[in-house]
Motif scaffolding. Structure first.
Motif, PDB file in Angstrom:
ATOM      1  N   ALA A   1     -13.369   6.560  -2.488  1.00  0.00           N
ATOM      2  CA  ALA A   1     -12.085   6.331  -3.164  1.00  0.00           C
ATOM      3  C   ALA A   1     -11.053   6.930  -2.155  1.00  0.00           C
ATOM      4  O   ALA A   1     -10.102   6.382  -1.984  1.00  0.00           O
ATOM      5  N   HIS A   2     -11.661   8.203  -1.760  1.00  0.00           N
ATOM      6  CA  HIS A   2     -10.756   8.948  -0.648  1.00  0.00           C
ATOM      7  C   HIS A   2     -10.580   8.250   0.637  1.00  0.00           C
ATOM      8  O   HIS A   2      -9.715   7.983   1.208  1.00  0.00           O
ATOM      9  N   ILE A   3     -11.704   7.418   0.940  1.00  0.00           N
ATOM     10  CA  ILE A   3     -11.723   6.699   1.999  1.00  0.00           C
ATOM     11  C   ILE A   3     -10.828   5.487   2.055  1.00  0.00           C
ATOM     12  O   ILE A   3      -9.747   5.401   3.086  1.00  0.00           O
ATOM     13  N   ASN A   4     -10.694   5.011   1.080  1.00  0.00           N
ATOM     14  CA  ASN A   4      -9.826   3.934   0.803  1.00  0.00           C
ATOM     15  C   ASN A   4      -8.417   4.182   0.753  1.00  0.00           C
ATOM     16  O   ASN A   4      -7.364   3.182   0.986  1.00  0.00           O
ATOM     17  N   LYS A   5      -8.097   5.420   0.440  1.00  0.00           N
ATOM     18  CA  LYS A   5      -6.703   6.048   0.430  1.00  0.00           C
ATOM     19  C   LYS A   5      -6.104   6.165   1.668  1.00  0.00           C
ATOM     20  O   LYS A   5      -5.032   6.514   1.902  1.00  0.00           O
ATOM     21  N   GLN A   6      -6.776   6.188   2.705  1.00  0.00           N
ATOM     22  CA  GLN A   6      -6.314   6.599   4.129  1.00  0.00           C
ATOM     23  C   GLN A   6      -5.437   5.354   4.594  1.00  0.00           C
ATOM     24  O   GLN A   6      -5.698   4.300   4.232  1.00  0.00           O
ATOM     25  N   PRO A   7      -4.462   6.032   5.106  1.00  0.00           N
ATOM     26  CA  PRO A   7      -3.292   5.004   5.317  1.00  0.00           C
ATOM     27  C   PRO A   7      -3.567   4.091   6.675  1.00  0.00           C
ATOM     28  O   PRO A   7      -2.971   3.075   6.636  1.00  0.00           O
ATOM     29  N   ASP A   8      -4.823   4.137   7.528  1.00  0.00           N
ATOM     30  CA  ASP A   8      -5.013   3.198   8.577  1.00  0.00           C
ATOM     31  C   ASP A   8      -6.383   3.059   9.043  1.00  0.00           C
ATOM     32  O   ASP A   8      -7.193   4.000   8.227  1.00  0.00           O
TER      33      ASP A   8
ATOM     34  N   LEU B   1       4.456  16.769   7.815  1.00  0.00           N
ATOM     35  CA  LEU B   1       5.010  16.061   9.196  1.00  0.00           C
ATOM     36  C   LEU B   1       3.839  15.385   9.853  1.00  0.00           C
ATOM     37  O   LEU B   1       4.237  14.051  10.173  1.00  0.00           O
ATOM     38  N   GLU B   2       2.751  15.821   9.987  1.00  0.00           N
ATOM     39  CA  GLU B   2       1.646  14.853  10.599  1.00  0.00           C
ATOM     40  C   GLU B   2       1.394  13.560   9.673  1.00  0.00           C
ATOM     41  O   GLU B   2       1.240  12.668  10.107  1.00  0.00           O
ATOM     42  N   LYS B   3       1.208  14.046   8.380  1.00  0.00           N
ATOM     43  CA  LYS B   3       0.887  12.820   7.276  1.00  0.00           C
ATOM     44  C   LYS B   3       1.837  11.923   7.339  1.00  0.00           C
ATOM     45  O   LYS B   3       1.597  10.811   7.217  1.00  0.00           O
ATOM     46  N   GLU B   4       3.252  12.341   7.457  1.00  0.00           N
ATOM     47  CA  GLU B   4       4.595  11.407   7.412  1.00  0.00           C
ATOM     48  C   GLU B   4       4.341  10.567   8.464  1.00  0.00           C
ATOM     49  O   GLU B   4       4.559   9.264   8.590  1.00  0.00           O
ATOM     50  N   ALA B   5       4.015  11.100   9.671  1.00  0.00           N
ATOM     51  CA  ALA B   5       3.954  10.155  10.723  1.00  0.00           C
ATOM     52  C   ALA B   5       2.872   9.086  10.982  1.00  0.00           C
ATOM     53  O   ALA B   5       3.142   8.018  11.329  1.00  0.00           O
ATOM     54  N   GLU B   6       1.642   9.688  10.312  1.00  0.00           N
ATOM     55  CA  GLU B   6       0.730   8.549  10.189  1.00  0.00           C
ATOM     56  C   GLU B   6       1.211   7.685   9.138  1.00  0.00           C
ATOM     57  O   GLU B   6       0.849   6.353   9.361  1.00  0.00           O
ATOM     58  N   GLU B   7       1.734   7.709   8.011  1.00  0.00           N
ATOM     59  CA  GLU B   7       2.081   6.832   7.180  1.00  0.00           C
ATOM     60  C   GLU B   7       3.202   5.854   7.897  1.00  0.00           C
ATOM     61  O   GLU B   7       3.059   4.732   7.733  1.00  0.00           O
ATOM     62  N   ARG B   8       3.936   6.577   8.466  1.00  0.00           N
ATOM     63  CA  ARG B   8       4.829   5.708   9.298  1.00  0.00           C
ATOM     64  C   ARG B   8       4.324   4.398  10.235  1.00  0.00           C
ATOM     65  O   ARG B   8       4.539   3.465  10.435  1.00  0.00           O
ATOM     66  N   ASN B   9       3.517   5.201  11.129  1.00  0.00           N
ATOM     67  CA  ASN B   9       2.559   4.379  12.142  1.00  0.00           C
ATOM     68  C   ASN B   9       1.847   3.269  11.528  1.00  0.00           C
ATOM     69  O   ASN B   9       1.844   2.319  12.151  1.00  0.00           O
TER      70      ASN B   9
END
Length: 181
Positions: A64-71, A169-177
């Motif tokens: 479930a954790h893997i599935n939640k990854q943004p990319d 900030l790192e996680k926000e950048a990942e989400e945006r990308n």
């Protein structure tokens, strides 16, 4: 005949039929086989169903954790880690220039020296490594004995608020990308 049927469903990528077959047969070995086949094919929803059926709660939570990854990069790295291939997972992150995630994976694996080496080499998140190391040592009621960590801790001021902001900030950048891709 059931294992052969399961393999035929796997071969065709027919995961719904494979799940139905396992529900009908009700054999833990079939569910385990289905989970392995689904992992191989990266069909994570089926992996979750199969692992839940054999009551592997910790593995279900990790999938479930893997599935939640943004990319896909992060999913691939976490899947490699799940399959007990941590060096491959780190290589995936490093090849895709995900320094924070590579550093954090080393921390999660308690590869403290590797985390610090990576952070210093790329001149990023050294404070993150030191903060997590300090937190870990406090939880274990240990004192720092590693000279490299002692030296960096004496040279660099760090606090959790700053570290948390950098991580956010790192996680926000990942989400945006991920959203832009």
């Amino acid at each position: 005949p059931y294992p052969q049927l399961l393999y035929q469903h796997f071969d065709k990528g027919n995961w719904e039929q494979a799940v139905r077959l396992c529900r009908y047969v009700k054999m833990p070995e079939m569910w385990a086989s289905l989970a392995a086949m689904a992992i191989h094919s990266r069909a994570l929803d089926t992996v979750e169903i199969a692992l839940a059926a054999i009551e592997e709660v910790d593995k279900v939570q990790f999938v479930a954790h893997i599935n939640k990854q943004p990319d896909d990069v992060l999913k691939s790295a976490e899947l490699a880690l799940f399959c007990k291939r941590p060096d491959e997972a780190l290589n995936i992150l490093l090849q895709n220039k995900r320094m924070y995630r590579a550093i954090k994976m080393n921390i999660r694996l308690h590869r403290w020296n590797d985390a610090l080496d990576l952070a210093t080499k790329h001149q990023t998140h050294v404070d993150t490594v030191l903060a997590y190391r300090q937190q870990h040592l406090q939880q274990m009621k240990h004192v720092e004995t590693n000279m490299q960590f002692k030296q960096w801790a004496s040279q660099l001021e760090f606090d959790w608020d700053t570290v948390k902001k950098k991580i956010a900030l790192e996680k926000e950048a990942e989400e945006r990308n991920a959203a832009a891709a």
